[in-house]
Design an enzyme around this catalytic site. Structure first.
Site, PDB file in Angstrom:
ATOM      1  CG  HIS A  64       1.313  -3.467  -6.812  1.00 64.71           C
ATOM      2  ND1 HIS A  64      -0.053  -3.407  -6.621  1.00 64.71           N
ATOM      3  CD2 HIS A  64       1.836  -2.490  -6.026  1.00 64.71           C
ATOM      4  CE1 HIS A  64      -0.335  -2.449  -5.753  1.00 64.71           C
ATOM      5  NE2 HIS A  64       0.793  -1.872  -5.387  1.00 64.71           N
TER       6      HIS A  64
ATOM      7  CG  ASP B 298      -2.391  -2.146   2.153  1.00 68.39           C
ATOM      8  OD1 ASP B 298      -1.390  -1.624   2.671  1.00 68.39           O
ATOM      9  OD2 ASP B 298      -2.730  -1.934   0.982  1.00 68.39           O
TER      10      ASP B 298
ATOM     11  NE  ARG C 267       3.398   2.418   4.552  1.00 70.54           N
ATOM     12  CZ  ARG C 267       3.407   1.862   3.331  1.00 70.54           C
ATOM     13  NH1 ARG C 267       2.354   1.182   2.890  1.00 70.54           N
ATOM     14  NH2 ARG C 267       4.445   1.978   2.558  1.00 70.54           N
TER      15      ARG C 267
ATOM     16  CB  SER D 286       1.646  -1.901   1.723  1.00 68.76           C
ATOM     17  OG  SER D 286       0.781  -1.320   0.798  1.00 68.76           O
TER      18      SER D 286
ATOM     19  CE  LYS E 217      -2.001  -2.752  -2.440  1.00 71.40           C
ATOM     20  NZ  LYS E 217      -1.298  -2.033  -1.370  1.00 71.40           N
TER      21      LYS E 217
HETATM   22  N1  URA Z   1       2.161   0.538  -3.445  1.00 69.93           N
HETATM   23  C1  URA Z   1       1.489  -0.043  -2.426  1.00 69.93           C
HETATM   24  O1  URA Z   1       0.448  -0.661  -2.640  1.00 69.93           O
HETATM   25  N2  URA Z   1       1.995   0.063  -1.200  1.00 69.93           N
HETATM   26  C2  URA Z   1       3.142   0.696  -0.929  1.00 69.93           C
HETATM   27  O2  URA Z   1       3.554   0.739   0.219  1.00 69.93           O
HETATM   28  C3  URA Z   1       3.853   1.299  -1.998  1.00 69.93           C
HETATM   29  C4  URA Z   1       3.325   1.206  -3.253  1.00 69.93           C
END
Ligand code: URA
Length: 427
Positions: free
Chosen positions: A82, A161, A168, A183, A187
């Site tokens: 990620h 999220d 956000r 966040s 995930k």
């Molecule tokens: N990627 C995400 O999934 N969340 C964030 O807050 C920033 C980048």
């Protein structure tokens, strides 16, 4: 729970306890807390931060808002990658098929556009028929079948999220370390993975503009990963200019396909192979970094990476045969430099906001994305430019938006006389 009372407490710099965080965030999902109240709370967190206990409570409440996947039957190493977000960042689209072709499984939950940064899920939806919202049982079957699958947060997995991410993005509350941790890590933990490669971006095109902030964010995410028994590797990478040659929606899918055919630009491939190496090393599929780079290069050169991508797209209902015909922009414009010289700086955040304006990220709830929209960077930082040679091509299907962005974009690309000191692509 009185929402306004908790908002005031956080606004005034006090800490919220676990029960208060649980009731406020769960209250948002059950609609006891309104969008306006959550926006105010996010802004209070943005300004005042969160301590260790609050951050862990936030991750936990977001994680437990939905299902946590398990893969008890699988003999494969299950992991993911990620990024903290950038402009032109299509690494996931290239890395996942390559790593899956090495026998590793990736159940990737990705997001839509966030603030001025593009979203993997929005890019994938430019492929006609591509389904990013399957039931979780189907999602797991896809992972087993293709080696990887990519879906969005849903009402079943990470619903907190899903809702907060959107808010956000629309309220200027993205660049907050605890909110980014909540966040991303909720995930990733919900995916049921054993390993994680995090791309922590640093620069003027991401949420952490300085090394110090990025290191703080990275350390936080590493600590959370460890607490949840996930082997977490960090890579700090440069986001001082868009990654690769393209930024936008369908054009990033096209560029990812070119990378899988062996025609990827250096900066993008360097980041992809570095992060891919982290996962191959974690899994034991490679025993050294050079071994891991060689394995990925071989997967690309033999066409196995591209095949893996095509299989996964087909599994998720995507029609690559219709991709080109449905993603032809109606209009394009070229940006010329204001004077001859050298590109000394690209204001990447401003380029990102121009992409939002073009229709690559939703600004408001009812916005419809323009999958044909994007930019091609014909010159980048450090390149020599001449008066009559374009530095950027902009394209989309709305002439008015194209005009607005064309008029403002050249001020984001700074021309000087001296060669800039380029930061490395991997820190
Ligand atoms: N990627 C995400 O999934 N969340 C964030 O807050 C920033 C980048």
């Amino acid at each position: 729970m009185i929402p306004a009372n908790l908002i005031s407490k956080k606004r005034d710099g006090h800490h919220l306890n676990k029960d208060e965080i649980n009731s406020f965030f769960n209250g948002y999902l059950s609609q006891v807390v309104t969008d306006a109240q959550m926006s105010a709370m996010l802004m209070a967190i943005y300004f005042n931060g969160m301590n260790d206990d609050e951050t862990f409570s936030l991750v936990n409440v977001m994680l437990n808002s939905g299902t946590i996947l398990k893969f008890p039957q699988s003999n494969s190493y299950i992991c993911d990658k990620h990024s903290t977000g950038g402009v032109g960042d299509k690494v996931s689209l290239i890395l996942a098929p390559i790593v899956a072709a090495a026998g590793i499984k990736i159940p990737m939950i990705a997001g839509r556009g966030l603030g001025f940064t593009g979203g993997t899920v929005d890019k994938l939806e430019s492929i006609p028929g591509f389904d990013v919202s399957p039931d979780l049982d189907i999602f797991k079957q896809w992972v087993e079948k293709s080696g990887y699958a990519i879906m969005s947060q849903s009402n079943e997995i990470c619903p907190a999220d899903k809702k907060i991410y959107d808010l956000r993005s629309k309220t200027g509350t993205v660049s907050s370390i605890p909110l980014i941790c909540g966040s991303i890590m909720s995930k990733k933990i919900a995916e049921g993975i054993s390993g994680l490669a995090l791309d922590i971006k640093i620069g003027n095109g991401t949420f952490m503009k300085t090394k110090e902030e990025a290191i703080k964010l990275g350390s936080w995410m590493e600590k959370i990963g460890k607490a949840f028994n996930i082997k977490t590797d960090l890579t700090y990478t440069n986001m001082d200019q868009p990654l690769g040659r393209f930024a936008g929606l369908s054009c990033e899918i096209k560029e990812a396909i070119e990378c899988l055919k062996g025609n990827g630009p250096d900066d993008l491939m360097t980041v992809t192979l570095e992060l891919g190496s982290k996962l191959l090393l974690q899994s034991g599929a490679a025993t050294s970094r050079s071994d891991a780079i060689n394995l990925q290069t071989e997967i690309i050169n033999t066409g196995r990476g591209l095949k893996s991508f095509e299989n996964s797209v087909e599994t998720q209902g995507g029609r690559l045969d219709k991709f080109d015909s449905e993603n032809k922009p109606k209009h394009e414009a070229f940006i010329y430099p204001e004077k001859p010289g050298i590109i000394t700086n690209m204001n990447t955040e401003s380029i990102g906001w121009s992409l939002v304006e073009l229709g690559c990220v939703m600004k408001n709830n009812n916005d419809i994305l323009d999958h044909t929209a994007g930019m091609e960077f014909l010159r980048k930082t450090g390149d020599q430019v001449k008066h009559n040679e374009p530095i950027c091509r902009i394209f989309c299907s709305n002439e008015k938006k194209l005009d607005t962005v064309s008029r403002s974009l050249s001020s984001a690309i700074i021309i000087g006389e001296d060669h800039p000191r380029n930061n490395p692509i991997i820190y």
